[in-house]
Design a protein around this motif. Sequence first.
Motif, short mmCIF file in Angstrom:
data_model
loop_
_atom_site.label_atom_id
_atom_site.label_comp_id
_atom_site.label_asym_id
_atom_site.label_seq_id
_atom_site.Cartn_x
_atom_site.Cartn_y
_atom_site.Cartn_z
N CYS A 166 29.94 6.97 32.64
CA CYS A 166 29.44 7.60 33.88
C CYS A 166 30.55 8.34 34.62
CB CYS A 166 28.93 6.52 34.85
SG CYS A 166 27.43 5.70 34.34
N PHE A 167 30.20 9.48 35.23
CA PHE A 167 31.16 10.14 36.14
C PHE A 167 30.42 10.84 37.28
CE2 PHE A 167 30.82 14.50 34.22
CZ PHE A 167 30.28 14.19 32.99
N CYS A 168 29.40 10.18 37.84
CA CYS A 168 28.61 10.80 38.91
C CYS A 168 29.45 11.02 40.17
CB CYS A 168 27.37 9.96 39.22
SG CYS A 168 27.72 8.33 39.88
N VAL A 274 19.53 14.21 24.73
CA VAL A 274 19.64 13.13 25.71
C VAL A 274 19.94 13.64 27.12
CG1 VAL A 274 20.33 11.37 24.03
CG2 VAL A 274 22.11 12.71 25.20
N CYS A 275 20.38 14.87 27.24
CA CYS A 275 20.79 15.38 28.56
C CYS A 275 19.57 15.52 29.48
CB CYS A 275 21.50 16.73 28.41
SG CYS A 275 21.98 17.39 30.02
N PRO A 276 19.64 14.99 30.68
CA PRO A 276 18.48 15.04 31.58
C PRO A 276 18.21 16.41 32.18
CG PRO A 276 20.34 14.06 32.72
CD PRO A 276 20.78 14.27 31.29
N THR A 277 19.16 17.36 32.01
CA THR A 277 18.92 18.69 32.58
C THR A 277 18.60 19.74 31.51
OG1 THR A 277 21.23 19.39 32.54
CG2 THR A 277 20.51 18.18 34.49
N GLN A 326 29.04 27.59 24.00
CA GLN A 326 27.84 28.02 24.73
C GLN A 326 27.29 26.86 25.56
OE1 GLN A 326 25.82 30.39 25.61
NE2 GLN A 326 24.09 29.09 26.23
N TRP A 327 27.17 25.68 24.92
CA TRP A 327 26.58 24.53 25.61
C TRP A 327 27.43 24.13 26.81
CZ3 TRP A 327 28.36 19.30 25.93
CH2 TRP A 327 27.46 18.46 26.59
N MET A 328 28.75 23.99 26.57
CA MET A 328 29.58 23.46 27.65
C MET A 328 29.77 24.49 28.77
SD MET A 328 33.08 21.31 27.36
CE MET A 328 34.39 22.14 28.19
N HIS A 330 27.68 26.81 29.56
CA HIS A 330 26.42 26.92 30.30
C HIS A 330 26.30 25.76 31.29
CE1 HIS A 330 21.76 27.19 30.48
NE2 HIS A 330 22.32 27.92 31.43
N LYS A 331 26.50 24.54 30.80
CA LYS A 331 26.40 23.36 31.67
C LYS A 331 27.27 23.48 32.91
CE LYS A 331 23.66 20.69 29.83
NZ LYS A 331 22.45 20.54 30.51
N LEU A 332 28.53 23.87 32.69
CA LEU A 332 29.53 23.71 33.75
C LEU A 332 29.89 25.00 34.47
CD1 LEU A 332 31.95 21.25 31.88
CD2 LEU A 332 30.10 20.67 33.45
N GLY A 343 25.04 22.31 35.84
CA GLY A 343 23.97 21.76 34.99
C GLY A 343 24.30 20.36 34.52
N CYS A 344 25.36 19.79 35.06
CA CYS A 344 25.77 18.44 34.65
C CYS A 344 25.73 17.52 35.86
CB CYS A 344 27.18 18.46 34.07
SG CYS A 344 27.81 16.83 33.67
N VAL A 345 25.11 16.35 35.68
CA VAL A 345 25.03 15.38 36.79
C VAL A 345 25.90 14.15 36.53
CG1 VAL A 345 22.75 16.15 37.52
CG2 VAL A 345 22.93 14.30 35.82
N GLY A 346 26.71 14.19 35.46
CA GLY A 346 27.66 13.10 35.22
C GLY A 346 27.05 11.80 34.73
N CYS A 347 25.90 11.89 34.04
CA CYS A 347 25.25 10.65 33.58
C CYS A 347 25.95 10.04 32.38
CB CYS A 347 23.78 10.91 33.25
SG CYS A 347 23.53 11.89 31.74
N GLY A 348 26.72 10.84 31.64
CA GLY A 348 27.48 10.32 30.50
C GLY A 348 26.70 10.20 29.20
N ARG A 349 25.41 10.54 29.20
CA ARG A 349 24.62 10.33 27.98
C ARG A 349 25.16 11.14 26.80
NH1 ARG A 349 20.37 10.38 31.93
NH2 ARG A 349 18.99 8.59 31.81
N CYS A 350 25.59 12.39 27.05
CA CYS A 350 26.03 13.21 25.91
C CYS A 350 27.28 12.61 25.27
CB CYS A 350 26.29 14.64 26.36
SG CYS A 350 27.53 14.78 27.67
N ILE A 351 28.06 11.84 26.03
CA ILE A 351 29.27 11.21 25.49
C ILE A 351 28.86 9.99 24.66
CG2 ILE A 351 31.49 10.16 26.08
CD1 ILE A 351 31.25 11.60 28.84
S1 SF4 Z 1 27.00 14.02 31.36
FE1 SF4 Z 1 26.26 15.13 29.54
S2 SF4 Z 1 24.13 14.40 29.30
FE2 SF4 Z 1 24.73 13.89 31.42
S3 SF4 Z 1 24.11 15.64 32.65
FE3 SF4 Z 1 26.27 16.03 32.05
S4 SF4 Z 1 26.08 17.28 30.19
FE4 SF4 Z 1 24.06 16.32 30.50
#
Ligand code: SF4
Length: 373
Positions: A166-168, A274-277, A326-328, A330-332, A343-351
Amino acid sequence: MQKDAPAILTMEGLQSLFAALTRQGYRVVGPTIRDQAIVYDDIAAIADLPRGWTDEQEGGRYRLVRRDDAALFGYAVGPQAWKKFLHPPLQRLWRAEHAGNDVRVIPEAIPAERLAFIGVRSCELHAIAIQDRVFLGGAHVDPHYRARREGVFVVAVHCGTAGGTCFCVSMNTGPRATAGFDLALTEILRDDRHVFLIEAATDAGRAVLAELPHRAATAADGVDAAAVVARTAAAMGRAMRADDLPELLRRNLEHPRWDDVAARCLTCGNCTMVCPTCFCTTVEDSSDLAGRETARERRWDSCFTMDFSYLHGGSVRASARARYRQWMTHKLATWVDQFGSSGCVGCGRCITWCPVGIDITEEVHAIRASAPQ
Ligand code: SF4
Ligand code: SF4
């Protein structure tokens, strides 16, 4: 978000929440254990919650382990996001029937079901708000998403346990839920006391709370609840400086780290699933063998596939380097231009769910550490 004075629910009070929501016509979904993971599914009672379990998470690793208490929400986040209900992996858009020389196109019915989400975390509320902007905030509103979203009743839980990935706190998205819920719970376990501090934030939340046996929270209850969230904030598994990310990544589109990560990335797309966004989809048409019935379905897609960027003649992003970048980015970075937030909420799922443990926070650290100033 205006919240009322908090109240205290006992275990019996929490149990009655399920009955109250069911009486009001909601399908109640929340965390439960299946296939050695905490997943979101139909739940009817406290007994369905993952009582006494927590999750150990690291890059490429997820395990459920026993806690030494009976916490009901004592885990971080599992592999599934609430998007599986609001933006399902497979959505039929229409079907067509052939009868003689006629074709009848039948649009998919707009869902009427009302869902109650139990146990939504702050990062997940931020992710839902991001998907709201994607599906509802532009010129083209998604009618299926809108129908599902409008019917949702949200019971949030302020996090009492930080996951290893997690890194919210870095993303300013938790661990305390601040908006987007009808009711919010803080689970208080202290000595042999096990109660829930509950806050109502909407009229719908107040109406449900009025049906539950509860008492007013004391100042001491408030202190206990604040300590739960403070402890979680201090125990984040990861941290990532986020204030300058769009500029940092834009300046480093040719950084050698993209080759490094590409050598490890399997381009499996797990991180996007797995990413929620993440919201990208493709559409597929199919017909039965007799040619009498045809259907068009929308299904989740991923920027990690070759087909995703296929134009006539080939894929625009043919290499793993191009697809991870592209993915990273776009997210950040470009997500901010597109939707006004990260586009990242820090849930950690992708890790956690990356089979080779690629860690978005580590990739950012590596680029930052060796980027030209
Ligand atoms: S930590 Fe990974 S899975 Fe969670 S929101 Fe950010 S990019 Fe998506
Ligand atoms: S970063 Fe990990 S999860 Fe994402 S595509 Fe690459 S190997 Fe798969």
